[in-house]
Structures are given as structure tokens and as C-alpha cells.
Write a protein that holds these residues in place. Sequence first.
Motif, mmCIF file in Angstrom:
data_model
loop_
_atom_site.group_PDB
_atom_site.id
_atom_site.type_symbol
_atom_site.label_atom_id
_atom_site.label_comp_id
_atom_site.label_asym_id
_atom_site.label_seq_id
_atom_site.Cartn_x
_atom_site.Cartn_y
_atom_site.Cartn_z
ATOM 1 N N PHE A 122 11.946 -7.514 3.146
ATOM 2 C CA PHE A 122 12.637 -6.381 3.770
ATOM 3 C C PHE A 122 11.642 -5.460 4.485
ATOM 4 C CE2 PHE A 122 14.144 -1.963 3.467
ATOM 5 C CZ PHE A 122 15.318 -2.059 4.208
ATOM 6 N N LEU A 123 10.509 -5.179 3.838
ATOM 7 C CA LEU A 123 9.499 -4.307 4.445
ATOM 8 C C LEU A 123 8.870 -4.956 5.676
ATOM 9 C CD1 LEU A 123 7.745 -2.967 1.201
ATOM 10 C CD2 LEU A 123 9.250 -1.687 2.750
ATOM 11 N N LEU A 124 8.586 -6.251 5.587
ATOM 12 C CA LEU A 124 8.012 -6.961 6.736
ATOM 13 C C LEU A 124 8.960 -6.930 7.931
ATOM 14 C CD1 LEU A 124 6.493 -10.092 4.931
ATOM 15 C CD2 LEU A 124 5.216 -8.207 5.970
ATOM 16 N N GLU A 125 10.249 -7.124 7.652
ATOM 17 C CA GLU A 125 11.253 -7.084 8.716
ATOM 18 C C GLU A 125 11.385 -5.672 9.282
ATOM 19 O OE1 GLU A 125 14.752 -8.640 10.910
ATOM 20 O OE2 GLU A 125 12.866 -9.420 10.159
ATOM 21 N N SER A 126 11.379 -4.673 8.413
ATOM 22 C CA SER A 126 11.571 -3.285 8.843
ATOM 23 C C SER A 126 10.422 -2.795 9.721
ATOM 24 C CB SER A 126 11.709 -2.367 7.618
ATOM 25 O OG SER A 126 12.811 -2.755 6.826
ATOM 26 N N PHE A 127 9.190 -3.211 9.386
ATOM 27 C CA PHE A 127 8.019 -2.752 10.135
ATOM 28 C C PHE A 127 7.570 -3.758 11.195
ATOM 29 C CE2 PHE A 127 7.805 -0.242 6.224
ATOM 30 C CZ PHE A 127 7.585 1.031 6.745
ATOM 31 N N ASN A 128 8.453 -4.724 11.498
ATOM 32 C CA ASN A 128 8.181 -5.719 12.545
ATOM 33 C C ASN A 128 6.824 -6.399 12.331
ATOM 34 O OD1 ASN A 128 8.909 -7.163 14.840
ATOM 35 N ND2 ASN A 128 7.888 -5.721 16.228
ATOM 36 N N ALA A 129 6.568 -6.792 11.080
ATOM 37 C CA ALA A 129 5.268 -7.377 10.722
ATOM 38 C C ALA A 129 5.384 -8.859 10.383
ATOM 39 C CB ALA A 129 4.676 -6.612 9.541
ATOM 40 N N LEU A 130 6.418 -9.514 10.902
ATOM 41 C CA LEU A 130 6.621 -10.928 10.594
ATOM 42 C C LEU A 130 5.759 -11.811 11.487
ATOM 43 C CD1 LEU A 130 10.508 -11.076 10.162
ATOM 44 C CD2 LEU A 130 8.802 -11.390 8.369
ATOM 45 N N ASN A 131 4.889 -12.577 10.868
ATOM 46 C CA ASN A 131 4.140 -13.624 11.564
ATOM 47 C C ASN A 131 3.939 -14.764 10.577
ATOM 48 O OD1 ASN A 131 1.674 -13.103 9.993
ATOM 49 N ND2 ASN A 131 1.523 -11.221 11.222
ATOM 50 N N VAL A 132 3.264 -15.810 10.983
ATOM 51 C CA VAL A 132 3.155 -16.977 10.115
ATOM 52 C C VAL A 132 2.440 -16.642 8.805
ATOM 53 C CG1 VAL A 132 0.991 -17.816 11.129
ATOM 54 C CG2 VAL A 132 2.583 -19.438 10.054
ATOM 55 N N TRP A 133 1.469 -15.731 8.852
ATOM 56 C CA TRP A 133 0.699 -15.407 7.647
ATOM 57 C C TRP A 133 1.521 -14.583 6.664
ATOM 58 C CZ3 TRP A 133 -3.055 -18.589 7.476
ATOM 59 C CH2 TRP A 133 -3.695 -18.987 8.652
ATOM 60 N N THR A 134 2.194 -13.541 7.165
ATOM 61 C CA THR A 134 3.005 -12.717 6.266
ATOM 62 C C THR A 134 4.206 -13.505 5.736
ATOM 63 O OG1 THR A 134 4.182 -11.801 8.189
ATOM 64 C CG2 THR A 134 2.318 -10.538 7.317
#
Length: 417
Positions: free
Chosen positions: A309-321
Motif C-alpha cells: 500500500f505504501l509503495l503504491e501510495s508513494f509511486n515507488a513501485l519498481n522491480v526491486w521494491t
Amino acid sequence: MNIAEFKKNLLQDKISSAQEWFFIISVSLLCMIVFISSDVFLPFLPEMTKYFNTSMSLSQMSLTAFIVGLSLGQIPHGLLSDRFGRKSILNLMIPMFLLATLGCIFSKNIEFFIICRFFQAISASACIVIGRSLFSDVFEPLKAQRAFAVLVPLVSLSPALAPSIGGALSIYFSWRSSFVFVFIFGLIISLFVFIFLPETKPIEKRTKNLSLLSILNNFYIMLTDLKLLYYIFIVCFSTAVWWVYAAGAPLMFHKMDYSAAIIGLLYLPAVIPYFTTSLIARSLLKTKSVNYILNIGINGMMISCLLLFLLESFNALNVWTLMISVTLVTGSNGFLLSTAMSAGILHFSKNSGLVSGLLGTLQLLAGAFSAALIGLFANVFDKHYYVNLTILFIVCGSILSYVLKRKVIKHEAIKSF
């Protein structure tokens, strides 16, 4: 190893540590044959389509036929093994599996190939159902649960391992080599069954009645048992969450411009933590309860959900995360799946074959449900869709797990009172 002495000591639960590991690994291989035979040919699908002069959709029907056969076979094999014994059913089904595999090797048209795949699955389903029942037959409950904590992750490795084996074979050989490999694997398993495995379900412990009324009564008792329903739900919940990644990863990472080879490697970070936490759960069973271990898994799922949820909210989605979050999800699964599966089978150890078949069938349906959702939205499936669907599954699954657990605790308190 003295085979006669090994069989005698196995039935008395007096085997050495080395013999115990031999038995656990052998039973794990017996169960792995299902997913090895299911997926090892997948890299050859384009070649097979060309060889049979057919469409890709009809070639993929061979996988559908296998899944249907696997679904239809598990409960009947569980019932029959409870009534007639474990080894007697395996003695019939393993030769049938080998014959069906030979049929696949020598198929001249796609229709005959699909029929052989169906019977291959029907016979292979006996291996996984009976394999899961063997531990409850010969080990006391704690040792059986610890054995399951090895079996389940090893079996879960096979769907990731099988396509890699097929890919390696495709470099040097034709599509038939994948089924030659399966045939040799089946021969090795047959040696274990025919030479080392005793009959673990003695006549006095077998189900006496296989009438329709008796079968329906057994199902009624099982499906109204709150504790078993709780274990079944945990198995289905953890399987459904895993299949969101298993079925969605190729679509998700393809849209992130990763090659097929890299996508294949991205399954490893998902599988390794699952295997590791299953072994941790095995160690914890020495001192902790089943509910304690299941709570660790569910809490881990919720932490994974929060991270996603936090990764999605802060637009921090990449292959590593994404891989960090997937590692947490599958690591949590390691505490859930093997523990709930073993607890469910041991809860009804008298009818362990039937419970094993029921659990396996419902687990397969849960995975198919997740895969169907992915297929339904394949055109729009990306990292955001994966995150949202995983969060939805984890939140709903965790809430329902909590509700069921409270009902079980309340019911147990009333019974003890």
C-alpha cells in the motif's frame, strides 16, 4: 539398508534420522511428480503446435486436460486409499501413469495427446493425495507436521523447476524429451513404491464402508467441523495469494520490458523465502502451537499488505521494491501452507486420504480462481493491478481468517466447558 528391517521400523516409527530423511525426500518426490509432469513441457508448446499441425489454443488444451484430471482424481483416490490401502492404489496408478506418459511420447495427433494427458493427471493425482497421507499413517502428530514442513515447500518448488528443466532440454532435444524425462522420473518413483514402501494403512484401520451414504456422512462431518474449515481456508487463502504472483508475473514484468529469461529468474526470490520459512516453521513446531505459527504467517501477510500500500501510495513501485514485497508475501506463506495442510490432515487422521484429496482439490480451485482473474484482465494487468489485487486478497483473507479463528476458539471453549 536392510529393506525388510526398514519397512518394519517405519511402521513402528523407529527409523533412524537418516532413514527418516530418506523417507521424507522420497515421499516429496512422489508428490512432485504431479507438477513436474504438468509443467515440464511448457517451453515446447510452440514446437508441439507446429509438429501436430494445430492451433496454440488446442495445444494449451493439454494443460487444461491435465488440470481437470488432477481435480477429478484427488477425492476418489483419497476415498479408495482409505478403504483399500495406500500401496494397493499406487500399485495400480503408477503403471497407469507410465503408460499414459508413453502415450504422450508416441502421440501422432493432438487429440490422442490430450487424452493421454488427462489419464496422466488422473493417475498422478493418486501420488500427491496418498503421499500427503503417508506421514499421518506412520509418524506421531508432531513428527508428521515437521515432515510436512519439508514436503510442502519441496513440492511447491516443482512448478518453478519444471519449466527450467524443459527449457534446458529444448536446447538439445525435441518436445518428446520432456516426457522421456517424466517417464524416467516415474520409473525412479516406482522403485521407491514397489521396493521400499510398505502398506501403511493396515486392514483394521481402513474405512469399512464406501457406500454413498457413508461418503456423504464423512463429507458432512468434515465440512461442519470448524477447525478443519479454518485450516482449509488458510490453505486456499495462501494458495490464492501465491497464484496472483505466479500467474501475473509474466504479464507484469513483460510490460516492464524484461525478457523471458529474466522473468523466469524472478520466480527464484519468491520461492527461496517460502522454502526457508517452511523450514523455520518446522523447527518452531517443537515448542510452539499450530495457531502460533499460523498467526506469524497472517501477521506477515498484513505487514506485506501495508508495504504494498505504501509503495503504491508513494509511486515507488519498481522491480526491486516489488521483489522485496513478494519476498515478504511468500515468506509469510511458508508459515501458513505447510502448517495448515498438515494440521488439517492430522485433524482427521482416520480418513487422512479423503481429507488430503479434499484439501488438494480445494487448493487447486483456489489457484485456478486467481489464475482466472489474471486471465480475465490480462490486457490491463500491470504492477499496479498486481498490487491492488494482492492487497484485496490479503485484507479479505486475513479478516475471514480472524473471524473463523474466533469461531473455532469459541466452539472449543464451549466443548471443553
